[in-house]
Design a protein around this motif. Sequence first.
Motif, PDB file in Angstrom:
ATOM      1  N   PRO A  67       0.803  -1.234   0.000  1.00 36.47           N
ATOM      2  CA  PRO A  67       0.000   0.000   0.000  1.00 36.47           C
ATOM      3  C   PRO A  67       0.835   1.283   0.000  1.00 36.47           C
ATOM      4  N   THR A  68       1.964   1.285   0.702  1.00 38.03           N
ATOM      5  CA  THR A  68       2.826   2.476   0.713  1.00 38.03           C
ATOM      6  C   THR A  68       3.352   2.777  -0.680  1.00 38.03           C
ATOM      7  N   ASP A  69       3.788   1.736  -1.388  1.00 32.50           N
ATOM      8  CA  ASP A  69       4.292   1.908  -2.751  1.00 32.50           C
ATOM      9  C   ASP A  69       3.174   2.382  -3.677  1.00 32.50           C
ATOM     10  N   SER A  70       2.010   1.801  -3.523  1.00 34.73           N
ATOM     11  CA  SER A  70       0.867   2.156  -4.356  1.00 34.73           C
ATOM     12  C   SER A  70       0.479   3.621  -4.157  1.00 34.73           C
ATOM     13  N   LEU A  71       0.429   4.057  -2.918  1.00 40.59           N
ATOM     14  CA  LEU A  71       0.080   5.458  -2.637  1.00 40.59           C
ATOM     15  C   LEU A  71       1.119   6.416  -3.203  1.00 40.59           C
ATOM     16  N   ARG A  72       2.404   6.040  -3.139  1.00 38.76           N
ATOM     17  CA  ARG A  72       3.444   6.903  -3.702  1.00 38.76           C
ATOM     18  C   ARG A  72       3.323   6.962  -5.219  1.00 38.76           C
ATOM     19  N   GLY A  73       2.983   5.845  -5.842  1.00 36.18           N
ATOM     20  CA  GLY A  73       2.771   5.839  -7.287  1.00 36.18           C
ATOM     21  C   GLY A  73       1.606   6.719  -7.702  1.00 36.18           C
ATOM     22  N   ILE A  74       0.525   6.669  -6.932  1.00 40.31           N
ATOM     23  CA  ILE A  74      -0.645   7.510  -7.213  1.00 40.31           C
ATOM     24  C   ILE A  74      -0.289   8.985  -7.026  1.00 40.31           C
ATOM     25  N   ALA A  75       0.452   9.296  -5.960  1.00 40.24           N
ATOM     26  CA  ALA A  75       0.870  10.684  -5.722  1.00 40.24           C
ATOM     27  C   ALA A  75       1.796  11.171  -6.836  1.00 40.24           C
ATOM     28  N   PHE A  76       2.668  10.299  -7.328  1.00 39.36           N
ATOM     29  CA  PHE A  76       3.570  10.639  -8.423  1.00 39.36           C
ATOM     30  C   PHE A  76       2.763  10.972  -9.681  1.00 39.36           C
ATOM     31  N   LYS A  77       1.767  10.174  -9.990  1.00 39.01           N
ATOM     32  CA  LYS A  77       0.907  10.427 -11.154  1.00 39.01           C
ATOM     33  C   LYS A  77       0.171  11.759 -11.005  1.00 39.01           C
ATOM     34  N   LYS A  78      -0.353  12.023  -9.815  1.00 40.62           N
ATOM     35  CA  LYS A  78      -1.062  13.283  -9.586  1.00 40.62           C
ATOM     36  C   LYS A  78      -0.127  14.477  -9.735  1.00 40.62           C
ATOM     37  N   MET A  79       1.113  14.336  -9.270  1.00 36.87           N
ATOM     38  CA  MET A  79       2.073  15.426  -9.386  1.00 36.87           C
ATOM     39  C   MET A  79       2.414  15.693 -10.852  1.00 36.87           C
ATOM     40  N   ILE A  80       2.605  14.642 -11.626  1.00 35.30           N
ATOM     41  CA  ILE A  80       2.888  14.813 -13.057  1.00 35.30           C
ATOM     42  C   ILE A  80       1.719  15.505 -13.739  1.00 35.30           C
ATOM     43  N   ASP A  81       0.502  15.078 -13.432  1.00 34.68           N
ATOM     44  CA  ASP A  81      -0.684  15.703 -14.021  1.00 34.68           C
ATOM     45  C   ASP A  81      -0.779  17.179 -13.639  1.00 34.68           C
ATOM     46  N   GLU A  82      -0.459  17.510 -12.395  1.00 35.92           N
ATOM     47  CA  GLU A  82      -0.538  18.898 -11.933  1.00 35.92           C
ATOM     48  C   GLU A  82       0.527  19.764 -12.604  1.00 35.92           C
ATOM     49  N   VAL A  83       1.739  19.256 -12.682  1.00 35.84           N
ATOM     50  CA  VAL A  83       2.842  20.023 -13.277  1.00 35.84           C
ATOM     51  C   VAL A  83       2.588  20.291 -14.757  1.00 35.84           C
ATOM     52  N   PHE A  84       2.034  19.321 -15.459  1.00 36.66           N
ATOM     53  CA  PHE A  84       1.861  19.443 -16.901  1.00 36.66           C
ATOM     54  C   PHE A  84       0.401  19.655 -17.317  1.00 36.66           C
ATOM     55  N   LYS A  85      -0.409  20.241 -16.431  1.00 33.42           N
ATOM     56  CA  LYS A  85      -1.823  20.441 -16.756  1.00 33.42           C
ATOM     57  C   LYS A  85      -2.014  21.513 -17.822  1.00 33.42           C
ATOM     58  N   THR A  86      -1.095  22.451 -17.930  1.00 32.51           N
ATOM     59  CA  THR A  86      -1.174  23.497 -18.945  1.00 32.51           C
ATOM     60  C   THR A  86      -0.309  23.108 -20.132  1.00 32.51           C
ATOM     61  N   ASP A  87      -0.923  23.016 -21.295  1.00 36.57           N
ATOM     62  CA  ASP A  87      -0.201  22.691 -22.518  1.00 36.57           C
ATOM     63  C   ASP A  87       0.472  23.965 -23.029  1.00 36.57           C
ATOM     64  N   LEU A  88       1.753  24.098 -22.787  1.00 34.58           N
ATOM     65  CA  LEU A  88       2.467  25.314 -23.147  1.00 34.58           C
ATOM     66  C   LEU A  88       2.568  25.509 -24.654  1.00 34.58           C
ATOM     67  N   ALA A  89       2.422  24.442 -25.409  1.00 30.85           N
ATOM     68  CA  ALA A  89       2.488  24.558 -26.866  1.00 30.85           C
ATOM     69  C   ALA A  89       1.257  25.275 -27.424  1.00 30.85           C
ATOM     70  N   ASN A  90       0.166  25.289 -26.683  1.00 31.63           N
ATOM     71  CA  ASN A  90      -1.067  25.922 -27.160  1.00 31.63           C
ATOM     72  C   ASN A  90      -1.326  27.293 -26.553  1.00 31.63           C
ATOM     73  N   ILE A  91      -0.377  27.816 -25.815  1.00 30.37           N
ATOM     74  CA  ILE A  91      -0.555  29.142 -25.215  1.00 30.37           C
ATOM     75  C   ILE A  91      -0.198  30.205 -26.245  1.00 30.37           C
ATOM     76  N   GLU A  92      -1.087  31.172 -26.416  1.00 33.56           N
ATOM     77  CA  GLU A  92      -0.836  32.251 -27.357  1.00 33.56           C
ATOM     78  C   GLU A  92       0.068  33.278 -26.690  1.00 33.56           C
ATOM     79  N   ILE A  93       1.144  33.606 -27.367  1.00 35.40           N
ATOM     80  CA  ILE A  93       2.096  34.593 -26.840  1.00 35.40           C
ATOM     81  C   ILE A  93       1.753  35.942 -27.435  1.00 35.40           C
ATOM     82  N   VAL A  94       1.562  36.929 -26.561  1.00 37.16           N
ATOM     83  CA  VAL A  94       1.257  38.286 -26.998  1.00 37.16           C
ATOM     84  C   VAL A  94       2.511  39.120 -26.797  1.00 37.16           C
ATOM     85  N   TYR A  95       2.974  39.730 -27.876  1.00 38.99           N
ATOM     86  CA  TYR A  95       4.186  40.571 -27.804  1.00 38.99           C
ATOM     87  C   TYR A  95       3.837  42.005 -27.650  1.00 38.99           C
TER      88      TYR A  95
END
Length: 95
Positions: A67-95
């Motif tokens: 269970p400890t390993d499983s919870l860490r794996g789930i937390a790792f997945k959630k962290m990856i999802d949170e860090v990469f939730k914004t698709d930077l390739a689709n952000i419009e840059i205004v100069y």
Amino acid sequence: MINYNQLIITILMAVMPILAHAQVENNTSCEHVKSLSKLMDTYYKSVGRNSTLLLNFPIAPNGRIHPTDSLRGIAFKKMIDEVFKTDLANIEIVY
């Protein structure tokens, strides 16, 4: 036309156990599961460099992941999802 003499394909894979090797061999408690910061560092150094990350989970004698390993794996997945939730390739840059 493809010049096969110049075609080089490299497949990279980073393999990382979630526990220290000695703990897996000795079937000791799972108190030394790698931290989220260590997992993210490995993620950035593998996937961020166009590699594949294979995260190994030791299997208990009952055939399940601790269970400890499983919870860490789930937390790792959630962290990856949170860090990469914004698709930077689709952000419009205004100069």
